[in-house]
Enzyme design. Structure first.
Site, PDB file in Angstrom:
ATOM      1  N   ASN B 412       0.821  -1.203   0.000  1.00 12.90           N
ATOM      2  CA  ASN B 412       0.000   0.000   0.000  1.00 12.90           C
ATOM      3  C   ASN B 412       0.861   1.262   0.000  1.00 12.90           C
ATOM      4  O   ASN B 412       1.083   1.869  -1.048  1.00 12.90           O
ATOM      5  CB  ASN B 412      -0.956  -0.044   1.202  1.00 12.90           C
ATOM      6  N   ASP B 413       1.381   1.619   1.173  1.00 14.53           N
ATOM      7  CA  ASP B 413       2.106   2.887   1.290  1.00 14.53           C
ATOM      8  C   ASP B 413       3.256   3.024   0.289  1.00 14.53           C
ATOM      9  O   ASP B 413       3.507   4.112  -0.227  1.00 14.53           O
ATOM     10  CB  ASP B 413       2.664   3.045   2.711  1.00 14.53           C
ATOM     11  N   VAL B 414       3.928   1.914  -0.007  1.00 13.06           N
ATOM     12  CA  VAL B 414       5.101   1.999  -0.884  1.00 13.06           C
ATOM     13  C   VAL B 414       4.728   2.242  -2.342  1.00 13.06           C
ATOM     14  O   VAL B 414       5.597   2.398  -3.187  1.00 13.06           O
ATOM     15  CB  VAL B 414       5.987   0.726  -0.787  1.00 13.06           C
TER      16      VAL B 414
END
Lengths: 104, 486
Positions: B412-414
């Protein structure tokens, strides 16, 4: 601790750190987990010091300290190298054909 | 042989051992030679340990001493072997933490033992006969760093095993306790060193109390330092603790006057420091910021407001399968969610299918994918993914523009483009995988939940993105079946 020994030890320490930076910055990110586990086994070298403690122990307190230190360091060394090897053997250029693989 | 000659020979053996460590690490620069490197390092270790045993045997210690040494080796070796043989690859981070704890603990014990020995040598007036500032300095640094590593790594290991909550644990007054423990530990250490240098006159009992206070403070600080740190920050924490262990071992080398400990400790310390920096950079956060803890805890309340501003397009399994089957270049972006769902084998199976259709498949691995540096690579290697397909962030990012389908699974965040564009985002500046530059994107995700940083991901409302809501393992199984049907 005499000054001569101190300077010698510091020299070795500083050079080893520089060597470490040089060698380790070349390790690709793909291998960072085995690298960490491999360096983990290397710090198991405290085992050498722990064995010396065991040989010098002369009362129950130092005996217990030495025993715990040998157990910790021994587990560190044996487990560390073994698990690193287990990991590294999985890194293959092409997977082994399924027939050769033991059933999972 | 007399003791001096043998001692010199043992020192020489240590030199060989230390050289083999360095050469072994050097061979780790490629997956093809890494296994031999590790073996070389193991040979160095055997040479060093056997030499020490020979040296000890020559001084003919008592039967009790042999019991300690051999008994300890057997117990420790068996425990280590058992752990190493049975551990699942997903559980590597906790095992590495555990070994960190053991190494750091053993190093601290070495210094404590030396201190006890020093304490034993009193003059008739009760003062220490041979205090010396430098020696006390190394003892104290070893005890403090080793103890912080010991409890810190145990807590990290427990958190990773899931026995403790992975989320940041904020104790009431935890930060205060942490500060007090650290201050007590450091100030006692300073007083000890000054006393060792002869600036104060203390009797042995006072020095003992000071060392115990420094020790206890450090043990407490290890706990309070790691407890508030959340799961996705673990790669940084493990690397940092690794660097600490190296430092503690090197200090132990100074204390007991053993060069191989100094060399090995320095190598490990350097490795831990490099990895800590790489991991912190990959999250675009300073180490201090991570140690203070609680990503998403402070920002959580604001994040909820930005969730509109686009519509989510769901994609069916069959549509996703068609896109994949008729692509010419596919990049798979695996995140820790993939490992949690145990879907590594599924992903490899899908990749095999696509490759059999002549499609170019590679994997884009973010440095912090997983719970320790490089973790995702090991998990995929275990699933028989050939390592040339595992691409590092800097190598794969330019390739996304030529990619037909980027398949994001459990990451997700990456992949959040806000890190590139949105200055107000908490993750702004974090290096990401440029998934949004691919011609189309398929995201397999269980729900619209947020990632670790607690921020929305604009990738999901990108018109090029199709969301396939499913558990990673089940979703991949469906996808495989659908691709086979093509």
């Amino acid at each position: 601790m005499n000054v001569g020994t101190l300077i010698n030890d510091l020299t070795v320490f500083v050079l080893a750190i520089l060597l470490g930076f040089e060698v380790i910055s070349r390790v690709p990110a793909t291998l960072h987990t085995p690298l960490m586990s491999g360096t983990n086994s290397i710090h198991g070298i405290v085992l050498v010091g722990a064995i010396a403690l065991g040989a010098a122990a002369d009362n129950p307190l130092t005996g217990v300290i030495a025993f715990v230190a040998v157990v910790f360091a021994g587990a560190n060394v044996v487990g560390g190298y073994w698990v690193t090897d287990r990991m590294l053997q999985m890194f293959k250029r092409r997977p082994v054909p399924k027939a050769d693989k033991p059933a999972e | 042989m007399n003791t001096t000659d043998l001692g010199n020979l043992v020192q020489f053996a240590f030199l060989i051992g230390a050289s083999l460590f360095a050469m072994g690490l050097h061979l780790m620069n490629s997956p093809a030679s890494a296994r031999n490197g590790n073996r070389l390092s193991a040979i160095g270790m055997c040479i060093a340990v056997i030499s020490e045993l020979v040296f000890v045997a020559n001084s003919s210690p008592g039967i009790g001493n042999w019991l300690i040494i051999i008994g300890g080796l057997l117990v420790g070796g068996a425990a280590g072997l058992r752990l190493a043989r049975t551990v699942a690859m997903t559980a590597m981070p906790q095992l590495v933490s555990l070994f960190n704890a053991m190494g750091g603990g053993a190093a601290a014990l070495l210094a404590i033992d030396d201190f006890i020995r020093l304490s034993g040598q009193r003059t008739p007036e009760g003062a220490l006969a041979s205090l010396d500032g430098w020696l006390i300095f190394f003892i104290v640094v070893d005890v403090v760093v080793g103890s912080v590593t010991f409890t810190g790594s145990l807590i990290a290991s427990t958190k990773l095993m899931g026995r403790l909550k992975g989320q940041p644990i904020i104790l009431p007054g935890g930060r205060f306790l942490s500060a007090v423990a650290l201050i007590v530990s450091i100030s006692c250490s300073i007083v000890l060193v000054l006393a060792g240098a002869g600036l104060f006159n203390y009797d042995t009992e006072t020095l003992d109390v000071l060392l115990i206070a420094a020790l206890v403070g450090a043990l407490i600080f290890g706990v309070t330092m790691v407890l508030p740190i959340g799961g996705a920050d673990m790669p940084v924490v493990i690397s940092l603790l690794n660097a600490f262990t190296g430092t503690a071992v090197a200090m132990a080398g100074f204390v007991v006057g053993n060069v191989i400990l100094i060399v090995a400790g320095a190598l490990v310390g350097a490795s831990g420091a490099i990895l800590t920096k790489l991991m912190a950079d990959a999250m675009n956060r300073s180490i201090a910021n991570i140690l203070v803890g609680g990503f998403g805890v402070a920002e959580g309340s604001q994040a909820a407001m930005t969730s509109e501003g686009g519509t989510i397009r769901e994609v069916s399994v069959d549509d996703a399968a068609i896109q994949l089957a008729y692509a010419s270049k596919v990049v798979i972006v695996p995140g820790y969610g993939l490992a949690v769902a145990q879907a590594q084998h599924g992903v490899r199976e899908l990749a095999d299918l696509l490759e059999a259709r002549g499609i170019d498949v590679s994997y884009a691995i973010h440095p912090v994918a997983g719970r320790m540096p490089g973790h995702m690579n090991v998990l995929l290697a275990e699933a028989n993914v050939p390592y040339p397909q595992l691409k590092e962030m800097d190598d794969i990012n330019p390739e996304f523009e030529r990619t037909d389908v980027a398949l994001v699974i459990g990451a997700n965040d990456v992949t959040n483009p806000a890190a590139r564009t949105d200055r107000s985002s908490p993750i702004f500046g974090m290096p990401i995988l440029d998934v949004d530059r691919a011609r189309s994107i398929i995201v397999i995700k269980r729900s619209m939940g947020r990632g670790y940083a607690g921020v929305d991901n604009p990738l999901y409302v990108n018109p090029k993105t199709g969301m396939y809501f499913a558990d990673a393992k089940q979703g991949l199984a469906n996808l495989i079946a659908a691709v086979k049907a093509q």
